[in-house]
Design a protein around this motif. Structure first.
Motif, PDB file in Angstrom:
ATOM      1  N   THR A  43      47.034  43.836  26.350  1.00 14.47           N
ATOM      2  CA  THR A  43      48.241  43.070  26.607  1.00 14.47           C
ATOM      3  C   THR A  43      49.337  44.072  26.926  1.00 14.47           C
ATOM      4  N   ASP A  58      42.090  35.330  28.232  1.00 14.94           N
ATOM      5  CA  ASP A  58      43.426  35.760  28.680  1.00 14.94           C
ATOM      6  C   ASP A  58      43.360  37.124  29.358  1.00 14.94           C
ATOM      7  N   CYS A  59      42.563  38.026  28.790  1.00 11.67           N
ATOM      8  CA  CYS A  59      42.426  39.359  29.376  1.00 11.67           C
ATOM      9  C   CYS A  59      41.723  39.275  30.726  1.00 11.67           C
ATOM     10  N   ARG A  61      41.765  36.756  32.767  1.00 13.26           N
ATOM     11  CA  ARG A  61      42.742  36.190  33.700  1.00 13.26           C
ATOM     12  C   ARG A  61      43.717  37.270  34.192  1.00 13.26           C
ATOM     13  N   SER A  62      44.168  38.119  33.280  1.00 16.53           N
ATOM     14  CA  SER A  62      45.070  39.212  33.647  1.00 16.53           C
ATOM     15  C   SER A  62      44.389  40.198  34.597  1.00 16.53           C
ATOM     16  N   ARG A  64      41.848  39.577  36.625  1.00 22.86           N
ATOM     17  CA  ARG A  64      41.665  38.918  37.925  1.00 22.86           C
ATOM     18  C   ARG A  64      42.959  38.908  38.725  1.00 22.86           C
ATOM     19  N   SER A  65      44.080  38.732  38.047  1.00 20.83           N
ATOM     20  CA  SER A  65      45.377  38.755  38.721  1.00 20.83           C
ATOM     21  C   SER A  65      45.639  40.133  39.323  1.00 20.83           C
ATOM     22  N   ARG A  66      45.282  41.177  38.584  1.00 20.63           N
ATOM     23  CA  ARG A  66      45.460  42.534  39.109  1.00 20.63           C
ATOM     24  C   ARG A  66      44.544  42.805  40.289  1.00 20.63           C
ATOM     25  N   ALA A  68      43.549  40.595  42.448  1.00 20.04           N
ATOM     26  CA  ALA A  68      44.146  39.897  43.587  1.00 20.04           C
ATOM     27  C   ALA A  68      45.324  40.690  44.145  1.00 20.04           C
ATOM     28  N   SER A  69      46.122  41.263  43.273  1.00 24.91           N
ATOM     29  CA  SER A  69      47.262  42.064  43.715  1.00 24.91           C
ATOM     30  C   SER A  69      46.805  43.319  44.460  1.00 24.91           C
TER      31      SER A  69
END
Length: 86
Positions: A43, A58-59, A61-62, A64-66, A68-69
């Motif tokens: 986190t 949650d981790c 999801r975080s 996967r967001s990175r 995508a970025s």
């Protein structure tokens, strides 16, 4: 050396405790442990051992967001080929 969630330890502290030279070294080690199946989550407060599946979700999801970025940055760099000399 990694505390259980919700307690966390930041990369710099973990590097010092583990005798690693940098936060980057910690990230590489954490990646290797996660790849092997260790439930290490992160986190904004640092790293910890997950105590339930929601923390892992949650981790993920975080992460996967990175991803995508990073993929967006890669796409932008491909577009920039025309702006630089070869």
């Amino acid at each position: 050396n990694i505390p259980s969630f919700p307690s966390a330890i930041n990369g710099r502290e973990l590097a010092c405790i583990c005798g690693l030279t940098s936060s980057a070294s910690v990230r590489k080690q954490v990646n290797a442990l996660r790849t092997a199946g260790a439930p290490i989550v992160s986190t904004q407060d640092g790293y910890s051992i997950a105590t339930d599946s929601k923390q892992i979700e949650d981790c993920i999801r975080s992460l996967r967001s990175r991803v995508a970025s990073i993929e967006g940055a890669i796409a932008g760099l491909y577009k920039s080929f025309g702006a630089v000399a070869r």
